[in-house]
Design a protein around this motif. Structure first.
Motif, PDB file in Angstrom:
ATOM      1  N   GLY A   1       0.744  -1.195  -0.058  1.00  0.00           N
ATOM      2  CA  GLY A   1      -0.010  -0.013  -0.004  1.00  0.00           C
ATOM      3  C   GLY A   1       0.633   1.319  -0.005  1.00  0.00           C
ATOM      4  O   GLY A   1       0.403   2.456   0.286  1.00  0.00           O
ATOM      5  N   ARG A   2       2.118   1.010  -0.530  1.00  0.00           N
ATOM      6  CA  ARG A   2       2.751   2.440  -0.416  1.00  0.00           C
ATOM      7  C   ARG A   2       4.189   2.040  -1.278  1.00  0.00           C
ATOM      8  O   ARG A   2       4.263   0.949  -1.620  1.00  0.00           O
ATOM      9  N   SER A   3       4.692   3.052  -1.834  1.00  0.00           N
ATOM     10  CA  SER A   3       5.939   2.939  -2.778  1.00  0.00           C
ATOM     11  C   SER A   3       7.099   2.465  -1.870  1.00  0.00           C
ATOM     12  O   SER A   3       7.437   3.001  -0.739  1.00  0.00           O
ATOM     13  N   LEU A   4       7.937   1.571  -2.398  1.00  0.00           N
ATOM     14  CA  LEU A   4       8.957   0.828  -1.905  1.00  0.00           C
ATOM     15  C   LEU A   4      10.336   1.167  -2.658  1.00  0.00           C
ATOM     16  O   LEU A   4      11.371   0.860  -2.036  1.00  0.00           O
ATOM     17  N   ARG A   5      10.042   2.025  -3.720  1.00  0.00           N
ATOM     18  CA  ARG A   5      11.343   2.313  -4.270  1.00  0.00           C
ATOM     19  C   ARG A   5      11.114   3.491  -5.601  1.00  0.00           C
ATOM     20  O   ARG A   5       9.882   3.539  -5.525  1.00  0.00           O
ATOM     21  N   SER A   6      12.026   3.993  -5.881  1.00  0.00           N
ATOM     22  CA  SER A   6      11.779   5.078  -6.666  1.00  0.00           C
ATOM     23  C   SER A   6      11.017   4.839  -7.912  1.00  0.00           C
ATOM     24  O   SER A   6      11.354   3.478  -8.480  1.00  0.00           O
ATOM     25  N   GLY A   7      10.519   5.543  -8.786  1.00  0.00           N
ATOM     26  CA  GLY A   7       9.846   5.161  -9.939  1.00  0.00           C
ATOM     27  C   GLY A   7      10.795   5.008 -11.277  1.00  0.00           C
ATOM     28  O   GLY A   7      11.841   5.132 -10.931  1.00  0.00           O
ATOM     29  N   ALA A   8      10.238   4.133 -12.250  1.00  0.00           N
ATOM     30  CA  ALA A   8      10.810   3.737 -13.381  1.00  0.00           C
ATOM     31  C   ALA A   8      10.913   5.096 -14.212  1.00  0.00           C
ATOM     32  O   ALA A   8      10.081   5.928 -13.956  1.00  0.00           O
ATOM     33  N   PRO A   9      11.627   4.998 -15.262  1.00  0.00           N
ATOM     34  CA  PRO A   9      11.756   6.371 -16.272  1.00  0.00           C
ATOM     35  C   PRO A   9      10.343   6.307 -16.902  1.00  0.00           C
ATOM     36  O   PRO A   9       9.748   5.368 -17.529  1.00  0.00           O
ATOM     37  N   ALA A  10       9.681   7.576 -16.921  1.00  0.00           N
ATOM     38  CA  ALA A  10       8.398   7.699 -17.493  1.00  0.00           C
ATOM     39  C   ALA A  10       8.516   9.089 -18.072  1.00  0.00           C
ATOM     40  O   ALA A  10       9.233   9.839 -17.435  1.00  0.00           O
ATOM     41  N   PRO A  11       7.661   9.321 -18.962  1.00  0.00           N
ATOM     42  CA  PRO A  11       7.362  10.803 -19.348  1.00  0.00           C
ATOM     43  C   PRO A  11       6.705  11.865 -18.177  1.00  0.00           C
ATOM     44  O   PRO A  11       6.162  10.981 -17.190  1.00  0.00           O
ATOM     45  N   GLU A  12       7.137  13.068 -18.366  1.00  0.00           N
ATOM     46  CA  GLU A  12       6.773  13.885 -17.056  1.00  0.00           C
ATOM     47  C   GLU A  12       5.185  13.794 -17.220  1.00  0.00           C
ATOM     48  O   GLU A  12       4.393  13.829 -17.807  1.00  0.00           O
ATOM     49  N   PRO A  13       4.766  13.683 -15.876  1.00  0.00           N
ATOM     50  CA  PRO A  13       3.221  13.710 -15.721  1.00  0.00           C
ATOM     51  C   PRO A  13       2.678  14.998 -16.425  1.00  0.00           C
ATOM     52  O   PRO A  13       3.199  15.974 -16.248  1.00  0.00           O
ATOM     53  N   LEU A  14       1.162  14.781 -16.921  1.00  0.00           N
ATOM     54  CA  LEU A  14       0.390  15.756 -17.355  1.00  0.00           C
ATOM     55  C   LEU A  14       0.142  16.826 -16.150  1.00  0.00           C
ATOM     56  O   LEU A  14      -0.104  16.139 -15.019  1.00  0.00           O
ATOM     57  N   ASP A  15       0.205  18.035 -16.149  1.00  0.00           N
ATOM     58  CA  ASP A  15      -0.343  18.845 -15.223  1.00  0.00           C
ATOM     59  C   ASP A  15      -1.636  19.433 -15.478  1.00  0.00           C
ATOM     60  O   ASP A  15      -2.429  18.739 -16.499  1.00  0.00           O
ATOM     61  N   ALA A  16      -2.322  20.013 -14.602  1.00  0.00           N
ATOM     62  CA  ALA A  16      -3.769  20.223 -14.725  1.00  0.00           C
ATOM     63  C   ALA A  16      -4.323  20.706 -16.213  1.00  0.00           C
ATOM     64  O   ALA A  16      -5.039  20.359 -16.878  1.00  0.00           O
ATOM     65  N   ALA A  17      -3.493  21.714 -16.742  1.00  0.00           N
ATOM     66  CA  ALA A  17      -3.781  22.277 -17.922  1.00  0.00           C
ATOM     67  C   ALA A  17      -3.784  21.292 -19.185  1.00  0.00           C
ATOM     68  O   ALA A  17      -4.539  21.139 -20.237  1.00  0.00           O
ATOM     69  N   ALA A  18      -2.566  20.527 -19.027  1.00  0.00           N
ATOM     70  CA  ALA A  18      -2.296  19.672 -20.197  1.00  0.00           C
ATOM     71  C   ALA A  18      -3.418  18.180 -20.076  1.00  0.00           C
ATOM     72  O   ALA A  18      -3.674  18.078 -21.066  1.00  0.00           O
ATOM     73  N   ALA A  19      -3.906  17.831 -18.898  1.00  0.00           N
ATOM     74  CA  ALA A  19      -4.574  17.080 -18.599  1.00  0.00           C
ATOM     75  C   ALA A  19      -6.174  17.453 -19.444  1.00  0.00           C
ATOM     76  O   ALA A  19      -6.808  16.684 -20.029  1.00  0.00           O
ATOM     77  N   ALA A  20      -6.391  18.623 -18.898  1.00  0.00           N
ATOM     78  CA  ALA A  20      -7.669  19.134 -19.861  1.00  0.00           C
ATOM     79  C   ALA A  20      -7.699  19.299 -21.150  1.00  0.00           C
ATOM     80  O   ALA A  20      -8.463  18.854 -21.969  1.00  0.00           O
ATOM     81  N   GLU A  21      -6.361  19.636 -21.544  1.00  0.00           N
ATOM     82  CA  GLU A  21      -6.125  19.762 -23.209  1.00  0.00           C
ATOM     83  C   GLU A  21      -6.451  18.221 -23.661  1.00  0.00           C
ATOM     84  O   GLU A  21      -7.068  18.010 -24.822  1.00  0.00           O
ATOM     85  N   VAL A  22      -5.907  17.230 -22.915  1.00  0.00           N
ATOM     86  CA  VAL A  22      -6.057  15.852 -23.683  1.00  0.00           C
ATOM     87  C   VAL A  22      -7.491  15.403 -23.520  1.00  0.00           C
ATOM     88  O   VAL A  22      -7.833  14.614 -24.525  1.00  0.00           O
ATOM     89  N   LEU A  23      -8.105  15.805 -22.561  1.00  0.00           N
ATOM     90  CA  LEU A  23      -9.477  15.296 -22.499  1.00  0.00           C
ATOM     91  C   LEU A  23     -10.386  16.094 -23.676  1.00  0.00           C
ATOM     92  O   LEU A  23     -11.198  15.452 -24.151  1.00  0.00           O
ATOM     93  N   ALA A  24     -10.069  17.217 -23.914  1.00  0.00           N
ATOM     94  CA  ALA A  24     -10.696  18.122 -25.005  1.00  0.00           C
ATOM     95  C   ALA A  24     -10.496  17.554 -26.348  1.00  0.00           C
ATOM     96  O   ALA A  24     -11.398  17.814 -27.275  1.00  0.00           O
ATOM     97  N   THR A  25      -9.345  16.862 -26.528  1.00  0.00           N
ATOM     98  CA  THR A  25      -8.893  16.502 -27.696  1.00  0.00           C
ATOM     99  C   THR A  25      -9.210  15.097 -28.096  1.00  0.00           C
ATOM    100  O   THR A  25      -9.628  14.622 -29.163  1.00  0.00           O
ATOM    101  N   GLY A  26      -9.024  14.184 -27.053  1.00  0.00           N
ATOM    102  CA  GLY A  26      -9.117  12.904 -27.155  1.00  0.00           C
ATOM    103  C   GLY A  26      -8.003  12.222 -27.914  1.00  0.00           C
ATOM    104  O   GLY A  26      -7.103  12.944 -28.310  1.00  0.00           O
ATOM    105  N   ALA A  27      -8.258  11.075 -28.409  1.00  0.00           N
ATOM    106  CA  ALA A  27      -7.429  10.132 -29.461  1.00  0.00           C
ATOM    107  C   ALA A  27      -8.115   9.710 -30.463  1.00  0.00           C
ATOM    108  O   ALA A  27      -8.517   8.628 -30.589  1.00  0.00           O
TER     109      ALA A  27
END
Lengths: 189, 224
Positions: free
Chosen positions: B99-125
């Motif tokens: 139920g908790r993180s035990l090690r640091s994360g794997a390499p991954a793209p920068e997480p979306l911030d709120a504005a970028a998330a809104a843009e992704v939802l508005a655009t879709g795929a």
């Protein structure tokens, strides 16, 4: 229920701590589907189609573009189709394989739409399902069920009720229910 | 795959409207405090995970049938998202158990911030793609849904396999879920709306004057 709640909170903290997700983005997603995107968008589209024949034609020809004219679109509705109920044909939408639904115009689907009962029965016995919603069609009305198996999402344009000829579009939109745009109910005044 | 998710025509699930016989009001969007968070985590996790909507669906339908049918909708999403995170090496099964993180994360793209998330939802795929070949079928053609039982993801429901219908419309080329769900590329194909009569699918007990359509990719179909 409490166990699930703890599991979800734990997953959130793991993903945030590892830097995979930004809590502000989670809030934005929740806010969008809790408050901004819902069936009033679809009701706006339907009311416009009822009051503007040229718009109805554009909606029938290219629903994605016609819906975008009113400012709606995006995730879960990248490709849209509008199907029009008439005195001869009634449309009903289901997703037997999961829960595909036109998010930008209807929001998140209601529980019944996602239920095994609806997903199994809507294609097998649509009239029996409609009757559960109090919708009883004459025998000579053809029932057409759309199983949403692709990314093309369906919006039902219900029939405009009689006696509403002089109603303004916003009053019409107010009587267009979510369920009527899925096809389980009719619109009445 | 022939999973528990493929429900068309199944029996025994009872009435659609349960307690009280009324659908929930339109402004009720969730039914437990944790459900919105599952929705948000599932959508947001696709970015570090790099998986498609098709792979997400396949993760849900891959849950063992007794489990799939016993979970609520967002419990299915939660279980599938956890499984995807583990399968892609982003989260350890031990971390989910703890139920908790035990090690640091794997390499991954920068997480979306709120504005970028809104843009992704508005655009879709969007899944529409240029047509890779001239369409094999056209409106009015009689076609049969192939008798196939793929072990992987497919969007051809069991209840239409082997049944004959009529092509109503061409929808353009779209990403083939059967391929993209497994990381095998988009493999776009022409998509068709195919209409079946109730009697063709369900026999003499079918409700009268009923037709059912599915949207079927070209490789799901053959000339009838």
């Amino acid at each position: 229920m409490r166990a699930v709640d703890a599991r979800v909170r734990a997953l959130e903290s793991i993903l945030v701590e590892k830097g995979y997700v930004d809590p502000a983005a989670l809030d934005e997603i929740i806010e969008t589907y809790q408050h901004r995107v819902g069936p009033r968008n679809g009701a706006h589209v339907v009311a416009r189609a009822w009051t503007d024949p040229a718009y109805a034609e554009r909606l029938a020809a290219d629903a994605t573009a016609a819906v975008a004219e009113l400012g709606y679109g995006g995730r879960g509705g990248e490709h849209l189709a509008a199907v029009f109920n008439s005195a001869r044909e009634h449309h009903l939408v289901v997703c037997t394989l999961c829960s595909c639904y036109p998010w930008p115009v209807l929001g998140l689907p209601p529980v019944w739409y996602k239920s095994p009962a609806y997903r199994s029965r809507a294609v097998l016995e649509p009239r029996a399902v409609l009757a559960e919603f109090g919708t009883v069609l004459d025998d000579d009305v053809a029932v057409r069920v759309h199983d949403s198996t692709s990314e093309l999402r369906y919006l039902v344009v219900p029939q405009r009720p009689a006696g509403t000829d002089d109603w303004p579009a916003d009053a019409l939109a107010a009587i267009v229910s979510r369920d009527s745009m899925i096809g389980t109910r009719l619109v009445s005044v | 795959m022939n999973g528990a998710h493929d429900l068309g025509g199944a029996m025994g699930f009872g009435p659609v409207l349960g307690d009280g016989g009324e659908p929930e009001p339109e402004d009720v969007r969730f039914h437990a405090g944790w459900e919105p968070l599952v929705l948000a985590l599932t959508l947001a996790a696709a970015r570090p995970g790099g998986w498609s909507i098709d792979e997400s669906r396949h993760a849900r339908e891959s849950l063992p049938p007794p489990l799939y049918l016993s979970l609520t909708y967002y419990e299915i999403w939660l279980a599938a998202t956890e499984n995807l995170l583990v399968a892609h090496g982003l989260v350890g099964a031990d971390e989910l158990a703890a139920g908790r993180s035990l090690r640091s994360g794997a390499p991954a793209p920068e997480p979306l911030d709120a504005a970028a998330a809104a843009e992704v939802l508005a655009t879709g795929a969007p899944t529409g793609r240029p047509e890779p070949a001239p369409p094999r079928f056209g409106p009015g053609d009689r076609v049969r849904a192939r008798v196939v039982h793929p072990r992987g993801h497919t969007r051809l429901p069991r209840y239409v396999r082997g049944r004959c219908g009529v092509v109503e419309s061409r929808r353009g080329a779209h990403v083939l879920p059967d391929s993209r769900a497994h990381g095998n590329g988009e493999a776009p194909e022409q998509l068709y709306t195919v209409v079946f009569t109730g009697a063709e699918l369900w026999g003499p007990d079918a409700e009268p004057t009923t037709t059912i359509s599915v949207d079927a990719w070209e490789s799901y179909l053959e000339h009838a």
